[in-house]
Design a protein around this motif. Structure first.
Motif: not given
Ligand code: TYD
Length: 209
Positions: A15-32
């Motif tokens: 419940g530390s938020g790993k999967s949410t943060q991982m998805k947010m990071l993926a969209s950042y990387l995709n944008e770049r």
């Protein structure tokens, strides 16, 4: 030959938020323009499915068996010729992975001798170390609150247990400085947490803010 992708792992208590943060990071990387592949452990392979049945109690297995299955699941995850992590990295794809061997050390190493778990994971560790591990640090109480909110509890989900696991992580991070772990406090606002993760990732890719 293409540049090898980066391997970024997310670790933390339940419940530390790993999967949410991982998805947010993926969209950042995709944008770049950095291609990403998202994956997790236990995997969806036959060994991973067996593990899920052990975790929910559908199958009764002892802790040594569980630790060994996690190590086996991980080796297949790394080396699988169809969708293994090494294959993706060699194709130039960045791989974001929810849990890796630090989870085995922090969780399974609390039930069976830690040194044995470390030894079991030696082939995985020699084959593939993460370029960066993001450890999401969250209060054990908050962690349980989030888990209960999901309406499901698994084998390792009690406040005392989460506290123990969090301490195990902190001890492991201090013991293995070569693992390149970024400890990020999981904030109430997930965008603040993401901001800190992006800073660590920018450093990894050599990007300026
Ligand atoms: P997961 O489904 O990722 O749970 P969460 O969404 O809470 O992160 O992981 C399932 C459980 O498996 C979790 O309690 C941690 C445990 N686990 C181990 O005990 N050893 C391991 O090597 C891994 C990868 C997970």
């Amino acid at each position: 030959m293409k540049n090898r992708g980066k391997f970024i792992v997310f670790e933390g208590t339940d419940g530390s938020g790993k999967s949410t943060q991982m998805k947010m990071l993926a969209s950042y990387l995709n944008e770049r323009g950095a291609r990403c592949y998202l994956t997790h452990e236990p995997t969806d392979s036959p060994v991973g499915s067996l593990l899920r049945s052990c975790l929910t109690g559908r199958i009764d297995a002892d802790e040594h068996t569980i630790a060994a299955l996690f190590a086996a699941d991980r080796l297949d995850h790394i080396h699988n010729p169809v969708n293994g992590i090494l294959k993706k990295l060699n194709e130039g794809v960045n791989v974001l992975c929810d849990r890796y061997y630090l989870s085995s050390f922090a969780y399974n190493g609390g039930f069976v001798p830690l040194e044995w778990v470390i030894e079991l994971n030696r082939p995985a560790r020699e084959a593939l170390k993460p370029d960066l591990t993001v450890f999401l640090y969250l209060d054990a109480e908050d962690s349980m609150e989030r888990v209960m909110g999901r309406g499901e509890t698994e084998r390792y989900e009690t406040v005392e247990r989460q506290k123990k696991i969090r301490k195990n992580y902190l001890d492991l991070i201090a013991r293995f400085p070569e693992e390149n772990v970024a400890t990020v406090v999981s904030e109430a606002d997930k965008r603040d947490t993401q901001e800190k993760i992006r800073k660590a990732v920018n450093g990894l890719f050599g990007w300026r803010e």
